[in-house]
Every structure is written in C-alpha cells, then in structure tokens.
Design an enzyme around this catalytic site. Structure first.
Site, PDB file in Angstrom:
ATOM      1  N   SER A 128      45.016  32.555  28.658  1.00  0.00           N
ATOM      2  CA  SER A 128      45.371  32.684  27.242  1.00  0.00           C
ATOM      3  C   SER A 128      46.741  33.346  27.110  1.00  0.00           C
ATOM      4  O   SER A 128      47.501  33.038  26.192  1.00  0.00           O
ATOM      5  CB  SER A 128      44.316  33.504  26.499  1.00  0.00           C
TER       6      SER A 128
ATOM      7  N   ASP B  79      50.270  30.016  36.328  1.00  0.00           N
ATOM      8  CA  ASP B  79      49.794  29.808  34.954  1.00  0.00           C
ATOM      9  C   ASP B  79      50.909  29.288  34.046  1.00  0.00           C
ATOM     10  O   ASP B  79      50.723  28.341  33.280  1.00  0.00           O
ATOM     11  CB  ASP B  79      49.243  31.125  34.379  1.00  0.00           C
TER      12      ASP B  79
ATOM     13  N   GLY C 134      39.832  33.866  31.961  1.00  0.00           N
ATOM     14  CA  GLY C 134      40.435  33.355  33.202  1.00  0.00           C
ATOM     15  C   GLY C 134      41.077  31.993  32.994  1.00  0.00           C
ATOM     16  O   GLY C 134      41.278  31.228  33.933  1.00  0.00           O
TER      17      GLY C 134
ATOM     18  N   GLU D 113      43.363  29.730  44.899  1.00  0.00           N
ATOM     19  CA  GLU D 113      43.276  30.988  44.137  1.00  0.00           C
ATOM     20  C   GLU D 113      43.862  32.148  44.930  1.00  0.00           C
ATOM     21  O   GLU D 113      43.567  32.317  46.116  1.00  0.00           O
ATOM     22  CB  GLU D 113      41.804  31.258  43.806  1.00  0.00           C
TER      23      GLU D 113
ATOM     24  N   TYR E  59      44.238  43.482  40.797  1.00  0.00           N
ATOM     25  CA  TYR E  59      45.121  42.349  41.085  1.00  0.00           C
ATOM     26  C   TYR E  59      46.357  42.822  41.858  1.00  0.00           C
ATOM     27  O   TYR E  59      46.716  42.268  42.896  1.00  0.00           O
ATOM     28  CB  TYR E  59      45.524  41.671  39.772  1.00  0.00           C
TER      29      TYR E  59
HETATM   30  C1  GLA Z   1      46.070  35.067  37.657  1.00  0.00           C
HETATM   31  C2  GLA Z   1      47.578  35.081  37.830  1.00  0.00           C
HETATM   32  C3  GLA Z   1      48.042  33.875  38.640  1.00  0.00           C
HETATM   33  C4  GLA Z   1      47.260  33.745  39.941  1.00  0.00           C
HETATM   34  C5  GLA Z   1      45.752  33.842  39.674  1.00  0.00           C
HETATM   35  C6  GLA Z   1      44.948  33.866  40.938  1.00  0.00           C
HETATM   36  O1  GLA Z   1      45.682  33.985  36.853  1.00  0.00           O
HETATM   37  O2  GLA Z   1      48.213  35.077  36.577  1.00  0.00           O
HETATM   38  O3  GLA Z   1      49.425  33.965  38.897  1.00  0.00           O
HETATM   39  O4  GLA Z   1      47.676  34.681  40.879  1.00  0.00           O
HETATM   40  O5  GLA Z   1      45.428  34.998  38.922  1.00  0.00           O
HETATM   41  O6  GLA Z   1      45.061  32.663  41.608  1.00  0.00           O
END
Ligand code: GLA
Length: 397
Positions: free
Chosen positions: A125, A170, A122, A30, A220
């Site tokens: 989507s 993702d 998380g 993560e 973030y």
């Molecule tokens: C989100 C981002 C991913 C990644 C995660 C954390 O989902 O879209 O690219 O950085 O957070 O691991």
C-alpha cells in the site's frame, strides 16, 4: 467528463488530473531484492487513486485528503518538505521532496486520495501511494523521467520519510507492471523481463490474514544487516554472488542464524529463476512446489513468517493439488500480511470457502474469541501506474 465523487464532494468542482498506481503481490523471490537477487511480482487490481486540481489558495501548499484515514495533510511547499503528520502523509511528503530535489516547480494543489490496497496486508500500500504521488506530480509539472528513475525516487521516499530500508521490488512493479504479465526483475542490473501469465486455467489467490505487519519495527532492517554481514564473511559483494557450496564451507565462520539467513537468500534466488522458467512453460505443479519451498525457507530459515500465515499455508497444503491448490506461500516482508496461492480457476470458490472456515477456527482464542476473518480475493496481473485524466498535461513546461 470523468468524475471522482470524493474530490467533488470535498472541493466542489471536478478534478483536472486523476492518476492511479497499483499494489503488488510477489509470486516468489522474497527478501532477495536487497541482496541483488531476482524477484517475480505482479501489479494487482487494487489501486491508490489521486484526483487533483490547482488550488485556489495563494499559499504554496498541497492539501491532500485521504478518505480511508478520514483526515487531511497540508504540505508546505515554501521550503524543503520534511516529515510531518498525519503519518501516512510521509509517503507523499517523501515524493514531493524528491521532485523538489530535481528542481521541479510544484504548484499549490487540492488533492483527494482513495486507496483500495489493503493497509499492512503485505501488498505494498505504501509503494502504491508513493508511485501514485509521483505519477500525479509528473502529470502536473510535466516532469519527464524514466520508469527506473521514478521507482528509485519513490524508494528513496520510503527510506528517508518512512524509515524502512526497503529494496526496489515494490516501487518497480507498481511503476512497470503490465497486464497479464509477471515482472521478473534482476535487482542488480535492474533489467526486467515480462513473463506472460495468462493461462485461463490458473489463478493467483491472495489471502490477507488481516494480521498487520509493520516493517519499520526493526526486524526487516535486522535481516538486511544480517545478509550484509554474511556476504562480508563470504567475501562477496552481496549474497547474489554466493553459492550454496561456499556457504556450506564457511559454516563454522558464522553463527547459525546468519548461516540460515544466507541459505534462504541463496536458495530463494535460484527458486525465483526456476519459477520464471516453469511459468513460461505453464508447468504449474513445479511453480507450486517452488512456492511451498519458498514458504518453508521463509518460515524456518529466514524467520519472517507468523502462525497466521503458516496456518493458511498448511491448509493449502492439506487441500493439495487434488483440491485445486498447486502451492502457497507468504508474500511481502512478512510478520503478518498476506499469502499468495496458485490455484485451479474452477476450484477458486471451494478453496476460498475452505480457507476462510479453517482460518477462523485456527485463529480463535488469544483475544480473538470468534477467530479472525481472512480477506480472500484473486487478481489478474494488472498494469502499472497510469495517468487517467490530464487536462493540461504540461502545465509548467
Ligand atoms: C518489503 C520490501 C521489499 C522486499 C520485501 C521482501 O515488501 O518493501 O523491498 O524486500 O519486503 O521481499
């Protein structure tokens, strides 16, 4: 003939195309993707599905109805596509813009969208929506692109149209996921390895806290910037190239929060590689321990957890291996969303009941008089995006 009721109800005829793209759960790794590290996600059995047909209107536009939001977006194709309303449509707009930039000719379309990927859970989507739109446009325009190009086009849509400077995890797993496998992705080389995960004695349980996360909120981007600063101080291109020893030696050169951010990333990259090895060996207690360590690091060092996620992890630890839980951690960007737990299959029902009860009690008060209901489900690793139906695969070739 395949039917999709939403499309037929809306437009009064069957769709010509139908495509689907899954959400994902990250088992471990993560906040490592934008640090050139490793991630180990899998696609889940929750999908964004689009059905479409050529539009009978002469105006160059995509008309797309989202059954969850209950509203419709109109995307004007007569000029370069820009951001617009409703908000959810920006994920699609960004992908359409990506196809325009590649020179694709996109015809007027009527589209219906149905998604079963929880919003703000998380579980990606937004990546599912982007990859679904890209898969539809591939089918409609006959565009040929590699899986990597497609995932990067979708990532760019998220950066430029949703304002989230996300990494590549993702979109990659929504494109490349494979049934019964996790995807070990080296985010620097972009090389992937499918790690089999089909031991019938274990399952991954997804526990959605139903506390929404919002990655465009700034936290973030701030974490990402802190990682870049830490890498600069350490004299490396990215934290992938840093070691725990080098970080320790540089401790006095950075403030404590930077130090702990970097410590999480360096440790998490190692844990991800170790977890992949342990999964290959079906060593579930080791995988579970690594997941718990990952959570502790995200909670105390990276500071992206929240009390709801922590309460689920604490409960899982309390249930422990004797009660059937090998390990549990928050998954995804954090600040709400879901946890993922590695559990014994024959204990799934009992664990689900225990977590649901405890979570409701733990979240009672502070405006939630009766507590919050968690949504708990298990998913096998699923396939990535697919064209389900295509009557004229290459329309404009
Ligand atoms: C989100 C981002 C991913 C990644 C995660 C954390 O989902 O879209 O690219 O950085 O957070 O691991």
């Amino acid at each position: 003939m395949l039917k999709i009721p939403e499309f037929e109800n809306l437009y009064g005829r069957p769709p010509r195309w139908m495509v689907a793209a899954p959400g994902r759960v990250n088992v471990i790794g993560e906040h490592t993707d934008y640090n050139d590290g490793f991630v180990l996600p899998m696609a889940i059995e929750r999908y964004a599905v689009m059905a479409a047909d050529l539009s009978q209107s002469s105006a160059p536009r995509i008309f797309i109805h989202d059954s969850r939001a209950g509203d419709t977006a109109q995307i004007d194709l007569s000029k370069p596509v820009v951001k617009g309303n409703p908000r959810w449509s920006n994920y699609v707009r960004g992908v359409v813009a990506g196809f325009q930039n590649r020179g694709a000719t996109i015809p007027s379309l009527d589209v219906s969208l149905v998604s079963t990927v929880p919003l703000g859970g998380g579980l990606s989507s937004s990546a599912a929506l982007e990859v679904c739109a890209a898969t539809l446009l591939e089918a409609v325009t006959g565009t040929k692109m590699s899986a990597v190009e497609k995932a990067l086009l979708c990532q760019k849509a998220e950066h430029e149209f949703a304002g989230v400077p996300c990494g590549i995890m993702d979109q990659f797993v929504s494109v490349m996921g494979q049934k019964n496998h996790l995807l070990l992705l080296d985010c620097r080389s972009r090389q992937t390895e499918l790690v089999p995960m089909n031991d019938p004695s274990v399952a991954l349980l997804i526990i959605n806290t139903n506390v929404k996360h919002e990655l465009s909120g700034g936290e973030y981007a701030q974490r990402r910037a802190q990682c870049e600063t830490a890498a600069k101080i350490l004299g490396v291109h990215s934290l992938r190239d840093a070691t725990a020893d080098a970080l320790e030696r540089a401790r006095s050169k950075m403030d404590l929060s930077l130090f702990y951010r970097a410590r999480h990333v360096i440790g998490e990259i190692e844990r991800t590689v170790q977890a992949a090895e342990a999964i290959r060996a079906s060593d579930w207690p080791t995988v579970g321990d690594l997941m718990c360590e990952s959570h502790a690091s995200l909670r105390y060092h990276y500071e992206v957890s929240c009390k709801e996620l922590d309460s689920v992890v604490d409960m899982c630890k309390y249930i422990g291996i004797n009660g059937g839980v090998y390990g549990c951690r928050m998954t995804g960007g954090g600040f709400g969303g879901s946890c993922v737990a590695l559990v014994k299959v024959d204990a799934v029902d009992a664990i689900t009941k225990q977590i649901a009860t405890y979570y409701k009690i733990a979240t009672t008060g502070n405006g939630a008089q009766n507590g919050i209901e968690a949504t708990i489900f298990s998913s096998r690793p699923a396939d990535g995006a697919r064209i389900i139906r295509s009557e004229t695969p290459v329309l404009l070739a």
